[in-house]
Write an enzyme that holds these catalytic residues in place. Structure first.
Site, short mmCIF file in Angstrom:
data_model
loop_
_atom_site.label_atom_id
_atom_site.label_comp_id
_atom_site.label_asym_id
_atom_site.label_seq_id
_atom_site.Cartn_x
_atom_site.Cartn_y
_atom_site.Cartn_z
N SER A 1 4.25 -1.10 4.14
CA SER A 1 4.49 -2.51 4.43
C SER A 1 4.66 -3.64 3.36
CB SER A 1 3.31 -2.83 5.37
OG SER A 1 3.33 -2.07 6.31
N GLU B 1 -9.88 -1.62 5.39
CA GLU B 1 -8.50 -1.76 6.06
C GLU B 1 -9.21 -1.78 7.56
OE1 GLU B 1 -5.61 1.20 5.31
OE2 GLU B 1 -4.10 -0.19 6.48
N GLN C 1 0.78 -1.23 -0.03
CA GLN C 1 0.20 0.01 0.05
C GLN C 1 0.77 1.11 -0.12
OE1 GLN C 1 -1.89 1.00 3.72
NE2 GLN C 1 -3.90 1.56 2.81
N GLY C 2 0.84 1.89 -1.21
CA GLY C 2 1.68 3.15 -1.34
C GLY C 2 0.75 4.51 -1.05
N SER D 1 0.91 6.43 2.36
CA SER D 1 1.56 7.37 3.16
C SER D 1 2.78 8.39 2.37
CB SER D 1 1.98 6.89 4.58
OG SER D 1 0.99 6.54 5.24
C1 LIG Z 1 3.67 -0.58 11.23
C2 LIG Z 1 3.09 0.29 10.43
C3 LIG Z 1 2.85 0.02 9.17
C4 LIG Z 1 2.25 0.65 8.16
N1 LIG Z 1 2.17 0.47 6.86
C5 LIG Z 1 1.87 1.62 5.87
C6 LIG Z 1 1.44 1.09 4.68
O1 LIG Z 1 1.81 -0.22 4.34
N2 LIG Z 1 1.22 1.83 3.68
C7 LIG Z 1 1.04 3.39 3.86
O2 LIG Z 1 0.67 3.92 3.19
N3 LIG Z 1 1.32 3.50 5.20
C8 LIG Z 1 1.45 2.65 6.31
N4 LIG Z 1 1.77 3.18 7.62
C9 LIG Z 1 1.68 4.74 7.66
C10 LIG Z 1 0.46 5.22 8.78
O3 LIG Z 1 -0.72 4.86 8.19
C11 LIG Z 1 0.97 6.53 8.99
O4 LIG Z 1 2.04 6.29 9.98
C12 LIG Z 1 -0.23 7.11 10.04
O5 LIG Z 1 -1.32 7.33 9.20
C13 LIG Z 1 0.24 8.54 10.82
O6 LIG Z 1 0.76 9.27 9.69
P1 LIG Z 1 2.15 9.87 10.24
O7 LIG Z 1 3.26 8.73 10.60
O8 LIG Z 1 2.54 10.80 9.11
O9 LIG Z 1 2.03 10.86 11.35
P2 LIG Z 1 1.36 12.48 11.56
O10 LIG Z 1 0.03 12.45 10.66
O11 LIG Z 1 2.60 13.25 11.15
O12 LIG Z 1 0.80 12.38 12.92
C14 LIG Z 1 1.91 12.79 13.92
C15 LIG Z 1 1.11 12.88 15.15
O13 LIG Z 1 -0.07 13.86 15.14
C16 LIG Z 1 -1.23 13.61 15.40
N5 LIG Z 1 -2.50 14.18 14.62
C17 LIG Z 1 -2.00 14.48 13.34
N6 LIG Z 1 -3.28 14.95 12.70
C18 LIG Z 1 -4.20 15.23 13.87
C19 LIG Z 1 -5.37 15.59 14.02
N7 LIG Z 1 -6.19 16.19 12.93
N8 LIG Z 1 -5.93 15.55 15.09
C20 LIG Z 1 -5.43 15.07 16.20
N9 LIG Z 1 -4.30 14.61 16.12
C21 LIG Z 1 -3.55 14.57 14.86
C22 LIG Z 1 -1.27 11.99 14.88
O14 LIG Z 1 -2.36 11.36 15.65
C23 LIG Z 1 0.28 11.69 15.51
O15 LIG Z 1 0.19 11.32 16.82
C24 LIG Z 1 2.28 2.34 8.66
C25 LIG Z 1 2.60 2.86 9.80
C26 LIG Z 1 2.95 1.77 10.48
C27 LIG Z 1 3.48 2.06 12.02
#
Ligand SMILES: Cc1cc2nc3c(=O)[nH]c(=O)nc-3n(C[C@H](O)[C@H](O)[C@H](O)COP(=O)(O)OP(=O)(O)OC[C@H]3O[C@@H](n4cnc5c(N)ncnc54)[C@H](O)[C@@H]3O)c2cc1C
Length: 389
Positions: free
Chosen positions: A163, A246, A128-129, A131
């Site tokens: 992932s 999902e 899944q691409g 993020s």
């Molecule tokens: C084990 C794992 C597997 C993953 N696999 C995939 C994958 O296969 N494909 C893929 O595309 N992505 C994947 N992800 C990515 C995952 O979907 C993102 O990490 C997640 O959506 C959070 O985005 P971010 O890391 O950019 O954090 P950010 O969005 O930068 O968030 C940082 C912090 O701010 C908080 N925050 C942000 N916006 C708000 C808001 N509006 N209100 C309140 N709080 C807020 C968040 O909750 C968090 O605590 C994976 C992540 C993990 C940990």
């Protein structure tokens, strides 16, 4: 609400149990989690066994090659396979649980014929691409761009936390096809072959030591227009379908796994004397009640989805999935914190069988939408509270 099982459902459970009892002893040993190519081969062989026995894509519609089973039968499948200690969906997670179902609903006849059978047979693995470094919770701010060039898009940008990217054949990719449109309107959903020229996969090592996810760098990757699922610039709507699958169905089987771990934990505590600690006993008892409630919540969500979607097979639990995801991911972390108390200083030993699970449980409140985002969804869409901004 009726949570009792029909005669047909009980018969389905009995047949599945018999098949699992005969099949599981013949499986080879599972490779360690950091050996991804071997792990992929193992997961795909299990998927092939399910396919041959008629259990592949159980909850997919029959015209997409699935079995058209009801959500309740799917739930029974998840429960029984987990109780029997059968392999987890593993590398086939994205293909089976959200990319495939999205193509089944949104794809053309050609796209369904091209992509769905190899997923069901365990021949092609998807990742899944979605993020990007600056687009996680705020997914609509993604910047990877796709520019039309005759019969193809030329895609440039980068993705992160992808992932299974190391072993995937295809990627469900979100790209920006119209930079001038409002940000939710200029996105498209593409199927990208992972071996296309210009795709670079750089594995990222997790806290638990595995390279289960990676960064993707896309340098003028040519993707045929025929690989777009849904209309151009309508990718956000298609993405909502993907995300509801999902969050709605992907983690429910793991609650059963948590209940098994909890039972093992109680046995260990009785053996090593920690059971005498009343505070710890209460903690384990509360977790037991919590996982019991989560399983009931799952049944409730599935029962509700089944009633509101009489077609059966493709019904997904709606926003109730966010309540589940929020509490499940937090309870899972608490489970492994309790485990550390039961096993004592050995919990700091990297070689202990529960250490990797404890470390990876930390990611559960982030993956598939953070706890804060689930809270926002629950506040706005279930409780009807005003938007924060
Ligand atoms: C084990 C794992 C597997 C993953 N696999 C995939 C994958 O296969 N494909 C893929 O595309 N992505 C994947 N992800 C990515 C995952 O979907 C993102 O990490 C997640 O959506 C959070 O985005 P971010 O890391 O950019 O954090 P950010 O969005 O930068 O968030 C940082 C912090 O701010 C908080 N925050 C942000 N916006 C708000 C808001 N509006 N209100 C309140 N709080 C807020 C968040 O909750 C968090 O605590 C994976 C992540 C993990 C940990």
């Amino acid at each position: 609400m009726d949570l009792t099982f029909t005669k047909e459902e009980e018969e389905f459970r009995r047949r599945l149990r018999t098949w699992l009892r005969e099949t599981l002893p013949k499986l080879p040993a599972k490779p360690p989690p950091d050996q991804w190519p071997a792990r992929r081969a193992y997961d795909c062989a299990w998927q092939r066994a399910l396919y041959d026995a008629g259990y592949a894509g159980l909850h997919w519609p029959t015209d997409a090659g699935g079995q058209g089973a009801t959500p309740t039968q799917h739930l029974i499948f998840l429960e029984e396979t987990e109780l029997a200690g059968a392999p987890y969906v593993g590398a086939n997670f994205v293909g089976l649980l959200h990319a495939g179902p999205t193509i089944a609903v949104e794809g053309t006849a050609e796209q369904r014929a091209r992509w769905l059978p190899p997923i069901l047979r365990g021949e092609e693995v998807w990742c899944q691409g979605f993020s990007e470094p600056d687009a996680g919770s705020d997914l609509a701010s993604l910047r990877t761009r796709a520019v039309r060039d005759s019969d193809a898009y030329i895609v440039t940008g980068s993705k992160i936390w992808t992932s299974h990217a190391e072993v995937a054949d295809w990627c469900e990719l979100l790209v920006r096809t119209d930079a001038s449109a409002p940000r939710h309107r200029g996105i498209s959903w593409l199927a990208m072959p992972m071996d296309a020229p210009g795709v670079t996969v750089r594995p990222l090592r997790t806290l638990a030591g595995s390279t289960e996810f990676a960064e993707l760098f896309l340098d003028e990757v040519r993707i045929p227009l025929s690989h777009r699922v849904g209309a151009e610039n309508d990718g956000w709507r298609v993405t909502m379908v993907t995300l509801s699958y999902e969050r709605g169905t992907a983690f429910v089987g793991e609650v059963v796994a948590c209940r098994r771990t909890l039972a093992r934990l109680a046995r260990t505590a009785k053996e090593n004397g920690r059971w005498d600690d009343a505070v710890l006993r209460r903690r384990l008892g509360r977790l037991n009640a919590e996982f019991g409630a989560l399983w009931r919540l799952t049944q409730w969500n599935v029962s509700a989805a089944e009633r509101t979607s009489p077609g059966g097979g493709s019904a997904v639990p709606g926003v109730g999935g966010s309540v589940f995801k929020l509490r499940y991911s937090e309870a899972r972390q608490e489970l492994y914190e309790a485990a550390a108390e039961v096993i004592g200083p050995e919990a700091l030993d990297a070689g202990h069988p529960w250490t990797a699970d404890r470390l990876s449980a930390l990611s559960y409140t982030i993956a598939a939408g953070t706890s804060q985002i689930q809270q926002n969804i629950i506040a706005e869409r279930i409780l009807g509270l005003p938007k924060g901004r």
